[in-house]
Design an enzyme around this catalytic site. Structure first.
Site, short mmCIF file in Angstrom:
data_model
loop_
_atom_site.label_atom_id
_atom_site.label_comp_id
_atom_site.label_asym_id
_atom_site.label_seq_id
_atom_site.Cartn_x
_atom_site.Cartn_y
_atom_site.Cartn_z
N ASP A 101 0.83 -1.21 0.00
CA ASP A 101 0.00 0.00 0.00
C ASP A 101 0.86 1.26 0.00
O ASP A 101 2.01 1.23 0.46
CB ASP A 101 -0.83 0.10 1.29
CG ASP A 101 -1.81 -1.03 1.43
OD1 ASP A 101 -2.16 -1.64 0.42
OD2 ASP A 101 -2.19 -1.28 2.59
N1 URA Z 1 -1.24 -5.82 4.12
C1 URA Z 1 -1.65 -4.55 4.11
O1 URA Z 1 -2.63 -4.20 4.76
N2 URA Z 1 -0.99 -3.66 3.36
C2 URA Z 1 0.11 -3.98 2.64
O2 URA Z 1 0.71 -3.12 2.00
C3 URA Z 1 0.54 -5.31 2.66
C4 URA Z 1 -0.17 -6.21 3.41
#
Ligand code: URA
Length: 234
Positions: A101
């Site tokens: 993310d």
């Molecule tokens: N889980 C999440 O919530 N975000 C990420 O970037 C990777 C795994």
């Protein structure tokens, strides 16, 4: 790409010898004898002594410590910074393996090896990913137990059993290590929300046995032969 480099990358001969072949008129591009210094364009057909050639694609593999505030993508239509802004001029067209993310930091692989990328990120979840999550509030053993068993995060199925270790606990913030095989959208954040904790910071420390180690945030390095072999054998 320069014609001499193109020929050398096709495994025909060295760059210097390629220039000799071009000078002797033994190299044609699109059926026409090519000049020394010609820049090969997409779609050009190159022949050396009447034989069509093509550069072999060199596989490259990088590990990046992604900072928060970067998009995991090659481009962003909203003009935000992408992880590609952190890699200087890669010699091959690489792209990120899976996704972290915007607000998540940590280990991200980049490669031009599509087959390996699909293998690592396959939804069947062969590869374990390790995260460190700073969450709001006191994270209790009961919360860990729920995540270990699997929780409802609003998808069709509950999450698969996860490995959970409480690293630090205070009333205001706790740090939790989470190991999962699945790779659903925002999975760790949604798992934490399912047990009542907002994620304040999320950082991926490992993919399988590959660890970030001392790689600084925003920096990247090539994988070693040993690490590439490990990924191929997964
Ligand atoms: N889980 C999440 O919530 N975000 C990420 O970037 C990777 C795994």
């Amino acid at each position: 790409m320069r014609l001499n480099k193109y020929i050398a990358h096709s495994g025909v001969t060295s760059r210097r010898k390629a220039d000799e072949l071009i000078a002797k008129g033994m190299v044609k591009v699109n059926g026409v004898t090519a000049p020394v210094g010609y820049e090969v364009r997409d779609g050009d057909i190159v022949e050396v002594s009447g034989q069509k050639i093509r550069p072999e694609k060199k596989m490259v593999y990088y590990m990046l410590n992604k900072p928060a505030g970067y998009i995991t993508s090659r481009e962003d239509d909203r003009g935000r910074k992408t992880v590609m802004d952190l890699i200087d001029d890669p010699e091959e067209r690489i792209y990120p393996v899976g996704r972290l993310d915007y607000h998540t930091s940590g280990l991200l692989l980049l490669t031009n090896d599509g087959e390996l990328a699909n293998h690592i990120m396959h939804p069947s979840g062969i590869v374990e990913k390790t995260y460190l999550a700073d969450v709001k509030g006191l994270f209790r053993i009961a919360d860990a137990q729920k995540l270990r068993r699997g929780v409802d995060i609003g998808d069709r199925r509950p999450t698969a059993p996860a490995e959970i270790e409480i690293v630090r606990q205070t009333e205001s913030v706790s740090t939790v290590m989470v190991k999962i095989h699945e790779g659903r959208n925002r999975q760790v954040r949604r798992m934490m929300e399912a047990v009542g904790h907002e994620v304040l910071q999320l950082h991926r420390t490992a993919i399988g046995n590959l660890k970030l180690g001392h790689l600084k945030v925003g920096r990247y390095r090539r994988l070693s032969e040993h690490e590439i072999r490990y990924l191929r054998n997964l």
